[in-house]
Write a protein that holds these residues in place. Structure first.
Motif, PDB file in Angstrom:
ATOM      1  N   ILE A   1       4.635 -42.527   5.425  1.00 45.06           N
ATOM      2  CA  ILE A   1       5.700 -41.902   4.634  1.00 45.06           C
ATOM      3  C   ILE A   1       7.041 -42.079   5.340  1.00 45.06           C
ATOM      4  CG2 ILE A   1       6.542 -39.705   3.718  1.00 45.06           C
ATOM      5  CD1 ILE A   1       3.618 -38.944   3.217  1.00 45.06           C
ATOM      6  N   ASP A   2       7.020 -41.985   6.646  1.00 47.78           N
ATOM      7  CA  ASP A   2       8.276 -42.237   7.389  1.00 47.78           C
ATOM      8  C   ASP A   2       8.780 -43.653   7.146  1.00 47.78           C
ATOM      9  OD1 ASP A   2       8.519 -39.733   8.475  1.00 47.78           O
ATOM     10  OD2 ASP A   2       7.517 -40.241  10.356  1.00 47.78           O
ATOM     11  N   ASP A   3       7.857 -44.608   7.133  1.00 47.56           N
ATOM     12  CA  ASP A   3       8.256 -45.992   6.893  1.00 47.56           C
ATOM     13  C   ASP A   3       8.883 -46.143   5.503  1.00 47.56           C
ATOM     14  OD1 ASP A   3       7.422 -46.764   9.360  1.00 47.56           O
ATOM     15  OD2 ASP A   3       5.938 -48.219   8.698  1.00 47.56           O
ATOM     16  N   ILE A   4       8.269 -45.520   4.543  1.00 44.30           N
ATOM     17  CA  ILE A   4       8.844 -45.600   3.186  1.00 44.30           C
ATOM     18  C   ILE A   4      10.188 -44.872   3.156  1.00 44.30           C
ATOM     19  CG2 ILE A   4       8.485 -45.029   0.751  1.00 44.30           C
ATOM     20  CD1 ILE A   4       5.490 -45.346   1.231  1.00 44.30           C
ATOM     21  N   GLY A   5      10.271 -43.813   3.945  1.00 46.30           N
ATOM     22  CA  GLY A   5      11.557 -43.126   4.056  1.00 46.30           C
ATOM     23  C   GLY A   5      12.662 -44.066   4.519  1.00 46.30           C
ATOM     24  N   ILE A   6      12.321 -44.918   5.471  1.00 45.19           N
ATOM     25  CA  ILE A   6      13.313 -45.903   5.950  1.00 45.19           C
ATOM     26  C   ILE A   6      13.709 -46.843   4.822  1.00 45.19           C
ATOM     27  CG2 ILE A   6      13.609 -47.901   7.479  1.00 45.19           C
ATOM     28  CD1 ILE A   6      11.740 -46.353   9.488  1.00 45.19           C
ATOM     29  N   LEU A   7      12.693 -47.339   4.111  1.00 44.79           N
ATOM     30  CA  LEU A   7      12.979 -48.235   2.987  1.00 44.79           C
ATOM     31  C   LEU A   7      13.866 -47.546   1.958  1.00 44.79           C
ATOM     32  CD1 LEU A   7       9.402 -49.732   2.346  1.00 44.79           C
ATOM     33  CD2 LEU A   7      11.314 -50.824   3.554  1.00 44.79           C
ATOM     34  N   ASN A   8      13.582 -46.274   1.722  1.00 47.54           N
ATOM     35  CA  ASN A   8      14.278 -45.567   0.657  1.00 47.54           C
ATOM     36  C   ASN A   8      15.721 -45.230   1.019  1.00 47.54           C
ATOM     37  OD1 ASN A   8      14.326 -44.552  -1.946  1.00 47.54           O
ATOM     38  ND2 ASN A   8      13.944 -42.459  -1.224  1.00 47.54           N
ATOM     39  N   ILE A   9      15.916 -44.821   2.235  1.00 45.18           N
ATOM     40  CA  ILE A   9      17.299 -44.471   2.593  1.00 45.18           C
ATOM     41  C   ILE A   9      18.176 -45.722   2.645  1.00 45.18           C
ATOM     42  CG2 ILE A   9      17.139 -44.553   5.122  1.00 45.18           C
ATOM     43  CD1 ILE A   9      18.716 -41.872   5.084  1.00 45.18           C
ATOM     44  N   LEU A  10      17.563 -46.859   2.980  1.00 43.60           N
ATOM     45  CA  LEU A  10      18.333 -48.112   3.005  1.00 43.60           C
ATOM     46  C   LEU A  10      18.605 -48.645   1.600  1.00 43.60           C
ATOM     47  CD1 LEU A  10      16.587 -50.013   5.969  1.00 43.60           C
ATOM     48  CD2 LEU A  10      18.972 -49.236   5.923  1.00 43.60           C
ATOM     49  N   THR A  11      17.605 -48.547   0.741  1.00 37.25           N
ATOM     50  CA  THR A  11      17.734 -49.209  -0.569  1.00 37.25           C
ATOM     51  C   THR A  11      17.961 -48.253  -1.718  1.00 37.25           C
ATOM     52  OG1 THR A  11      15.379 -49.039  -1.082  1.00 37.25           O
ATOM     53  CG2 THR A  11      16.084 -50.976   0.180  1.00 37.25           C
TER      54      THR A  11
ATOM     55  N   PHE B   1      18.661 -53.160   8.612  1.00 36.07           N
ATOM     56  CA  PHE B   1      17.386 -52.974   9.322  1.00 36.07           C
ATOM     57  C   PHE B   1      17.400 -53.721  10.651  1.00 36.07           C
ATOM     58  CE2 PHE B   1      13.029 -54.268  10.279  1.00 36.07           C
ATOM     59  CZ  PHE B   1      12.313 -53.101  10.097  1.00 36.07           C
ATOM     60  N   LYS B   2      17.957 -54.914  10.634  1.00 38.20           N
ATOM     61  CA  LYS B   2      18.020 -55.731  11.846  1.00 38.20           C
ATOM     62  C   LYS B   2      19.037 -55.157  12.838  1.00 38.20           C
ATOM     63  CE  LYS B   2      15.646 -59.739  10.654  1.00 38.20           C
ATOM     64  NZ  LYS B   2      14.731 -60.510  11.479  1.00 38.20           N
ATOM     65  N   ILE B   3      20.198 -54.810  12.325  1.00 39.40           N
ATOM     66  CA  ILE B   3      21.253 -54.298  13.193  1.00 39.40           C
ATOM     67  C   ILE B   3      20.828 -52.992  13.851  1.00 39.40           C
ATOM     68  CG2 ILE B   3      23.549 -53.231  13.129  1.00 39.40           C
ATOM     69  CD1 ILE B   3      24.383 -55.442  11.157  1.00 39.40           C
ATOM     70  N   PHE B   4      20.156 -52.159  13.076  1.00 41.88           N
ATOM     71  CA  PHE B   4      19.708 -50.863  13.634  1.00 41.88           C
ATOM     72  C   PHE B   4      18.497 -51.024  14.560  1.00 41.88           C
ATOM     73  CE2 PHE B   4      21.378 -48.702   9.514  1.00 41.88           C
ATOM     74  CZ  PHE B   4      22.678 -48.750  10.017  1.00 41.88           C
ATOM     75  N   LYS B   5      17.984 -52.234  14.670  1.00 35.56           N
ATOM     76  CA  LYS B   5      16.810 -52.511  15.523  1.00 35.56           C
ATOM     77  C   LYS B   5      15.679 -51.523  15.244  1.00 35.56           C
ATOM     78  CE  LYS B   5      19.571 -54.357  19.361  1.00 35.56           C
ATOM     79  NZ  LYS B   5      19.270 -55.778  19.126  1.00 35.56           N
ATOM     80  N   ILE B   6      15.377 -51.343  13.961  1.00 35.13           N
ATOM     81  CA  ILE B   6      14.407 -50.313  13.574  1.00 35.13           C
ATOM     82  C   ILE B   6      13.017 -50.628  14.094  1.00 35.13           C
ATOM     83  CG2 ILE B   6      13.283 -49.240  11.584  1.00 35.13           C
ATOM     84  CD1 ILE B   6      15.995 -49.433  10.137  1.00 35.13           C
ATOM     85  N   ARG B   7      12.636 -51.904  14.030  1.00 41.07           N
ATOM     86  CA  ARG B   7      11.293 -52.231  14.527  1.00 41.07           C
ATOM     87  C   ARG B   7      11.162 -51.888  16.008  1.00 41.07           C
ATOM     88  NH1 ARG B   7       6.822 -51.719  12.683  1.00 41.07           N
ATOM     89  NH2 ARG B   7       7.622 -52.632  10.748  1.00 41.07           N
ATOM     90  N   ASP B   8      12.198 -52.156  16.788  1.00 37.96           N
ATOM     91  CA  ASP B   8      12.142 -51.818  18.220  1.00 37.96           C
ATOM     92  C   ASP B   8      11.907 -50.329  18.410  1.00 37.96           C
ATOM     93  OD1 ASP B   8      12.611 -54.452  18.689  1.00 37.96           O
ATOM     94  OD2 ASP B   8      14.693 -54.210  19.323  1.00 37.96           O
ATOM     95  N   TYR B   9      12.626 -49.528  17.645  1.00 39.93           N
ATOM     96  CA  TYR B   9      12.425 -48.074  17.747  1.00 39.93           C
ATOM     97  C   TYR B   9      10.998 -47.689  17.391  1.00 39.93           C
ATOM     98  CZ  TYR B   9      17.338 -47.002  18.511  1.00 39.93           C
ATOM     99  OH  TYR B   9      18.588 -46.891  19.055  1.00 39.93           O
ATOM    100  N   LEU B  10      10.475 -48.301  16.325  1.00 40.80           N
ATOM    101  CA  LEU B  10       9.114 -47.957  15.886  1.00 40.80           C
ATOM    102  C   LEU B  10       8.095 -48.342  16.943  1.00 40.80           C
ATOM    103  CD1 LEU B  10       9.308 -49.025  12.134  1.00 40.80           C
ATOM    104  CD2 LEU B  10       9.266 -46.689  13.060  1.00 40.80           C
ATOM    105  N   ILE B  11       8.318 -49.470  17.607  1.00 40.92           N
ATOM    106  CA  ILE B  11       7.392 -49.889  18.667  1.00 40.92           C
ATOM    107  C   ILE B  11       7.473 -48.905  19.821  1.00 40.92           C
ATOM    108  CG2 ILE B  11       6.962 -51.665  20.400  1.00 40.92           C
ATOM    109  CD1 ILE B  11       7.746 -53.755  18.286  1.00 40.92           C
ATOM    110  N   LYS B  12       8.687 -48.491  20.124  1.00 44.94           N
ATOM    111  CA  LYS B  12       8.841 -47.515  21.203  1.00 44.94           C
ATOM    112  C   LYS B  12       8.083 -46.234  20.860  1.00 44.94           C
ATOM    113  CE  LYS B  12      13.016 -48.497  22.731  1.00 44.94           C
ATOM    114  NZ  LYS B  12      14.489 -48.303  22.749  1.00 44.94           N
TER     115      LYS B  12
END
Lengths: 426, 426, 426, 426
Positions: free
Chosen positions: B79-89, B404-415
């Motif tokens: 749900i958090d992941d979809i939250g990211i998609l939703n706030i961006l799009t 998504f790229k600029i915010f380095k979201i994947r890096d945060y998620l991996i962390k």
């Protein structure tokens, strides 16, 4: 009928302001991104696609044919039709003759007429898929592949004759499409017909002038429905290699099995220096021969991406012989061809927008999403102002289809030729 | 991690001027042509696509699976992941749960989390194509179609349970995709399994609350490779009619034989008021489950043309339940979904540009070339400024993938989640 | 020319001993397995397939047509040709007329001639896919679907006329195949043409005598290459339901997208009592219209398995109207039809060998390997002695194709009709 | 468990009389037609197909996997399973190892076990389509084609290791199947990955012992769904030519686009001496990996016709390396393989019945109908008695599947290995 440059300029003047505004806006945006807009427009100006002499009449299917008025009944009429296409678009400056449908009676007159329209004679096409009146042998069971030597010989001689005609007109290449194949398992011995075809092609190749190229077309099925001797690019490529350096594969977009990745075939052939000719059309089911770009414009763009890349990279590969090879069952053939020419230029312009360096960089990083973005950014760009500008620079019409309608060209042609004229050919 | 509206606004501010210029230019041009730009933007703002709970992890094939870091290991993470998609799009405001992969432990907590992200619970999906640990009977030889009554009953009960879960979350529909079928001629009696399936679906239909809808999905093959009980829209439509008024057909773009005209199926179903759900993806060969619009964007546009037309014309047809149903084998799933959402909105916006009155008029005149021009003019328009404007109006990101790229979201998620977290599901 | 029973008996006498030995050996083996050999032979004796009036001339493709000698130039000639097929095989006792290609001049004479050959008049076929000389409106843009009412009306009136002709000859059903569709996106409004088609079909249905049946054929593409109004069984089934009880779907084997599971469609239609007609042919790529059984004999067998099962199980489904619908581009049409009739009887006989009880038992046990064995055991059995016996019992020829060659029938026909006679039709 | 020759003889004795009667009847009939029955039986006796080490466990799809009891958990178990197949059929005397799934621990023990079962080690297979535990680089974005040199090197080294293992076991060839490709347009540069693949394959080729052969497999799609580097026979053939004389193309029946004429590809490759390996399976939609002959037995027969013809005619082409490459999702793998072996021998025997001289003669006469009759007469013959006789001569079981069931082999295996043993591999 013949259009004058003045007529076209007048038409353009009505629309020039809107165009200029759109072009300036787009050019500014692209230049800001580092794109060589002037270079792209020059390439668009220089792009020419041959029109085949058989594509100016109404097409049909085995279920019938619906005619329309003002069909070109003679080769002269056909050249006039291409002249209309060319003066409107400035990208249809070549004709590809089909023999025996369009053998000139008076070579000089024909050459003069073509020259008047700024039309050159591109690749000549032989026809051994139909029987001609007074021909001794039938091609019902194959031509260059035939199990009977005398039939192969007749087909070879026909190709010699086609070369001869082409030489008189200034053509520099021969296109061979063979329908040879079988309708039923057992009808042909695959190895025998393949060997026969190779031998026949080699004879034709050796007969060609040294400056000529041979284009070998392939097709998986139709009019034969079990097997076709040259069924795919692999067979054509193999045969071209056996013939020699000036023999090449010709790709026709509609000649593939469902789901084939055609752009990869294009890349492979250019990598080997063996892509000789290219026939444009579109299709949903088989060799549907629809207007270019009417069904799968993105696939066309991806193919142009490979063509552009190959023309830059594979210096041993000649510039392919471009031709539109469609069938006009429903639309006015001239309208259909105008739409096809437009679709081709759009795909070409979009492909020219691709930032190849960025693409390579992101391929290296395996950033698949960005690689896709780079291609789609180019494809999603509305490049029509670039094409209009290229046409404007060369005195073509801003919007050829619109001009064709406004000038009521079909009405004039019907008046000139009548409602029941009929084109030779299919 | 959770993105803030401030972050997005800051990112937007960097690009706002360029956007504004492009939007103004396009809007002016469209308004001059009589297009209701404000109305289109409002429709784009309101468009929401559900994200399935199983699409946020790495997908795979029978040959293996390549994982990536920061996969969502729990329903909460998803749900958090979809939250990211939703706030961006601002167009991913729904989740479609797959049971039993994503049964909530704490319903209130889950509902609260979803609500925090402005996410609602869309259609719930049952799963009878796999065996679950501790289930009594195996679905190896079918579920709702099974020749053995006790296995059918187990599958029916599972659907009841799914409805029950959905009710607790606020879902209003059940999606049934059946893999039921056979791998070999003779394995199934076609008539028996069809009758069994009809009986089972009717029981499930009758069990649903009166406010619920049933969506019956179809698919020609995979994971069964000889026959599938609900192999095409005709079978699904027939079963939906047998179930009752609130049973509908669900179309998944990848579930068709080669060359199928999907847009015509969409039109037929809407004509009968029976198009219930719609699953987006793209494919070249089979059910490839690729990013929406990555292979056949023009086909997607033609489908949206029918959807837009049907939503205006067929008032008895409900607004279809939209969902992205793709598999992320190579790309970061979040990047993949962002690209899919973009492609959907582009096709929708292009379809909204079509001048339906002009189209009808030219269909009446049989001016096929102009009909094509009308569609292609819409498709060739670069509508991205409209989509950006819709997102700007709703506080989404101008370019979600870039953000998504600029915010380095994947890096945060991996962390947060580590490199080896693994999503439940396929 | 007309074959005599004596001629055939003489031919049979040459081969009777070998046949008797093979038949006895097979019959003994089958009877030992509990198979009702006499019952199967009776069914084979009673099986009759209609021959369409247009299939007796040389077929062709859009690329041309290769003729052969002795083509039947009149309806009388065509009936004589079918007479030859029927006396040799005793399974071609029906003709299916195509209007307007084969309108009788003298109804009584035609009926008498057919009766002399023991041939009845099966379903009549309308043609609204071509324009006829002197017809007011063109079907270029559709017939029963046409956006223009007057064109729809003309097409409806043509169907009325076909019914009228059929009544005079004793036909009991009308087959409607519509090529209606479009070549380009945008050309048609899918919903409008579907609604128009439904209305037109209902008018035709209501006009039919109460004892008549309406068969609605479907086809995905060709001669239209973007969309076809009745594109699949689902559309045909829906339309048949809307028309009424005596409207049915007609399945033509070649009218499917690649990889379609046709036998499952057959089972579904019979389950609903809606399989009305069945057209035999074979194909590898599209609607190739090849000799029945020449490419996919196992698929034909699997279809017959469903037909046999359905005829036993679905008492509400009428016995389908069988017809061969092939195109003879390469082979002598009579030889081609003899091979088709043989292939049909072989598949039928093999299907009759299947032990349905054992199959059901093993389906219940999920013994997939044994289910497959049961089907393949039937298919691998050489059933030709059974077919020969059925023909022997009815005074047909043991091996019709061999007899046709020995009797030099084509030579006689050429002598009678000349080398350049040409059949009406495609 | 190990079957004894005595057990099999006892089983055969029960059925020998019926068999003998059927065989005598068929043999007499065939000999009268001039067929060398003894020669055919000798060929059937000598025919051996390799079983891959990964095909003895339950297969699955991306949607899951249904297991069964008694799966072979070790390489030893797998060899035992093939031993069962071989003693029953006498045509499964080879194993094809997949590395790294089946690296032997003790080479001598493994070789001894294989020798006990009369099993030899056929071609070894490398695997660079999955990541292995502890491998440094991932193949997510390709192996031999990879844009990164170090990843290509890792993949090359893996192939070296596979050759090394094969040498220890007596293998004489390496099979390379590459899944390398892309899921999205733009992901790969087609020319770069093709060039990389060529360079990598050449390195592997040069590393092979002089007595070894290299088989290059092709496949159009899956697990990559946009492009595959070696997408068709043409690409494989081109690469094999670039590698050298001992590099060949490998044909897998399931690796083709819809409607491909595979038998023609086989003929072309044998004509050029380049058909190296052959993988058997069957399919309806894609690479379905179903039991051989379960869907398209006539296509299999037509392919065998080309194989038989090529083995007689093309002396420069080696005898292809035969292997069954199927997936057992639903059936017991051993039953599945027994059915596949039976189907292969049937198609082979039928192809051996074809009268090649008569066929050639009628091809020369263009008697298409008789050419078809010649093939279909062979196909319609029930050749099972010939196959039984060949097995009887070599002490195999008359009906291997029946014997497998009667001996309750699966029950024994479950007793020995338990219900939850799991095979390594996919």
């Amino acid at each position: 009928m013949k259009l004058s440059v003045n007529q076209i300029q007048e038409y353009n003047n009505e629309n020039i302001q809107t165009h200029q505004k759109e072009f300036d806006f787009l050019a500014e945006k692209l230049i800001k991104k580092g794109i060589d807009v002037a270079g792209i427009i020059e390439k668009l100006e220089n792009f020419n696609v041959a029109i085949p002499s058989w594509a100016l009449g109404a097409g049909g299917t085995r279920f019938g044919r619906f005619s329309y008025g003002g069909e070109p009944a003679t080769l002269e009429d056909k050249i006039d039709d291409i002249g209309i296409l060319n003066i409107l678009t400035k990208s249809a400056g070549a004709i590809s003759l089909h023999i025996p449908w369009d053998i000139p009676n008076d070579y000089n007159a024909i050459k003069e007429k073509a020259s008047d329209h700024n039309i050159i004679f591109d690749s000549v096409n032989s026809n051994t898929f139909q029987d001609q009146l007074h021909s001794k042998h039938s091609y019902k069971f194959g031509s260059l592949c035939n199990i009977h030597k005398e039939i192969r010989e007749q087909a070879i001689q026909h190709n010699f004759e086609v070369i001869n005609i082409g030489e008189k007109l200034g053509s520099k290449s021969l296109t061979v499409w063979l329908s040879d194949g079988s309708n039923f398992p057992g009808q042909n011995n695959f190895q025998t017909v393949l060997n026969n075809t190779a031998e026949s092609l080699k004879k034709i190749y050796r007969h060609m002038p040294n400056s000529w190229k041979l284009y070998i077309e392939y097709k998986p099925y139709e009019p034969n429905f079990y097997s076709t001797v040259i069924q795919d690019w692999g067979t054509s490529f193999m045969l071209a290699q056996e013939c020699g350096e000036r023999a090449y594969t010709l790709v026709d977009l509609g000649h593939h099995l469902p789901n084939t990745n055609i752009e990869q075939i294009v890349a492979t052939l250019m990598n080997k220096g063996k892509l000789g000719g290219f026939h444009f059309n579109d299709s949903k089911y088989g060799d549907d021969d629809l207007t270019v770009g009417s069904v799968k414009p993105y696939a066309l763009f991806l193919i142009f991406n490979e063509l552009v890349y190959g023309m830059n990279t594979n210096k041993n590969n000649p510039v392919p012989a471009w031709m539109i090879d469609a069938s006009h069952n429903i639309k006015d053939p001239l309208e259909d061809l105008l739409q096809s020419l437009e679709a081709i230029l759009i795909a070409y312009a979009q492909a020219l927008l691709i930032d190849q360096k960025q693409l390579e960089k992101n391929q290296y990083k395996n950033d698949v999403a960005i690689c896709q973005e780079i291609l789609q950014d180019a494809f999603r760009t509305d490049v029509r102002p670039l094409i209009r500008q290229a046409r404007l620079n060369t005195n073509g019409a801003l919007n050829p289809l619109e001009a064709f309608k406004i000038f009521k060209i079909r009405d004039y042609l019907i008046k000139e030729r009548g409602l029941k004229s009929k084109a030779s050919g299919l």
